[in-house]
Design a protein around this motif. Structure first.
Motif, PDB file in Angstrom:
ATOM      1  N   LEU A   7    -106.106  56.793 -59.462  1.00  0.00           N
ATOM      2  CA  LEU A   7    -105.051  56.196 -60.554  1.00  0.00           C
ATOM      3  C   LEU A   7    -104.894  54.644 -59.930  1.00  0.00           C
ATOM      4  N   MET A   8    -105.087  53.810 -60.749  1.00  0.00           N
ATOM      5  CA  MET A   8    -104.552  52.419 -60.558  1.00  0.00           C
ATOM      6  C   MET A   8    -103.355  52.071 -61.074  1.00  0.00           C
ATOM      7  N   LYS A   9    -102.553  51.107 -60.174  1.00  0.00           N
ATOM      8  CA  LYS A   9    -101.403  50.713 -60.905  1.00  0.00           C
ATOM      9  C   LYS A   9    -101.679  49.727 -61.765  1.00  0.00           C
ATOM     10  N   LYS A  10    -100.865  49.373 -62.897  1.00  0.00           N
ATOM     11  CA  LYS A  10    -101.342  48.465 -63.789  1.00  0.00           C
ATOM     12  C   LYS A  10    -101.132  46.973 -63.231  1.00  0.00           C
ATOM     13  N   GLU A  12    -102.289  46.032 -60.751  1.00  0.00           N
ATOM     14  CA  GLU A  12    -102.424  45.920 -59.124  1.00  0.00           C
ATOM     15  C   GLU A  12    -103.261  44.916 -58.843  1.00  0.00           C
ATOM     16  N   GLU A  13    -102.641  44.197 -57.550  1.00  0.00           N
ATOM     17  CA  GLU A  13    -103.600  43.190 -56.906  1.00  0.00           C
ATOM     18  C   GLU A  13    -103.830  43.762 -55.612  1.00  0.00           C
ATOM     19  N   LYS A  14    -105.182  43.881 -55.117  1.00  0.00           N
ATOM     20  CA  LYS A  14    -105.426  44.530 -53.787  1.00  0.00           C
ATOM     21  C   LYS A  14    -105.509  43.510 -52.851  1.00  0.00           C
ATOM     22  N   PRO A  37    -106.567  41.836 -61.153  1.00  0.00           N
ATOM     23  CA  PRO A  37    -107.236  42.638 -61.896  1.00  0.00           C
ATOM     24  C   PRO A  37    -108.509  42.572 -62.706  1.00  0.00           C
TER      25      PRO A  37
END
Length: 189
Positions: A7-10, A12-14, A37
């Motif tokens: 599940l990715m956060k809306k 999200e920056e890795k 993203p």
């Protein structure tokens, strides 16, 4: 969602790399390389902060106790609610009582009421501010001691006077504006 999917956060920056720039008494500064993203890359300059508290102190005479102090980044003095940073391992409510006593010379015997928590500048800092309402203040010492490098003067105002200070930009910081708005809302209820 299928089992095993991540599940990715809306939006999200890795983070791919962190460069620590400065480790100070109050803040830490770092620069993060991030994957956006859309797959592109960018840099984020971040301030790490341990968090802070602000206290809305109300005297038995229904005056709000503020402190006036010089703010170097602005090159001017502001009138603000008493506030300070959390010490490591210290609960916000404990910090609130300590800061109230150090900055104003007042204390409270009854528990302070939690008002709200909010991020002060989430675009570049992780500082979380916790606000408390302190009523029926008792004077424990005057003048207030403050920190060694802190020069402050107490200012006691009615809510109407505080609203005028907001208009005149003598009160001009977010936490204190929030406090005045909060008290104005309580008054209307």
């Amino acid at each position: 969602m299928k089992k095993g999917m991540i599940l990715m956060k809306k939006f999200e920056e890795k983070t791919t790399h962190t460069e620590k720039i400065y480790d100070g008494k109050v803040v830490k500064l770092q620069v993060d390389d991030v994957v956006l993203p859309d797959g592109e890359t960018s840099k984020r300059e971040l301030i790490k902060h341990p968090g802070a508290v602000g206290v809305i102190p109300i005297t038995k005479e229904n005056k709000i106790v503020f402190v006036e102090q010089y703010r170097k980044p602005l090159e001017q003095s502001l009138v603000e609610i008493p506030a300070g940073k959390l010490e490591e391992g210290e609960a916000p409510k404990v910090t609130a009582k300590r800061e109230l006593e150090e900055e104003t010379g007042y204390t409270v015997r009854e528990p302070m009421a939690f008002v709200a928590s909010f991020y002060t500048s989430p675009g570049f800092a992780d500082e979380m501010m916790h606000l408390y309402l302190a009523k029926n203040l008792e004077l424990v010492g005057y003048p207030a001691t403050g920190d060694d490098d802190e020069f402050i003067e107490l200012v006691e105002l009615t809510l109407e006077e505080a609203k005028q200070y907001v208009k005149n930009k003598r009160i001009h910081d977010a936490k204190t504006n929030y406090a005045v708005l909060y008290l104005e809302t309580l008054e209307r209820m």
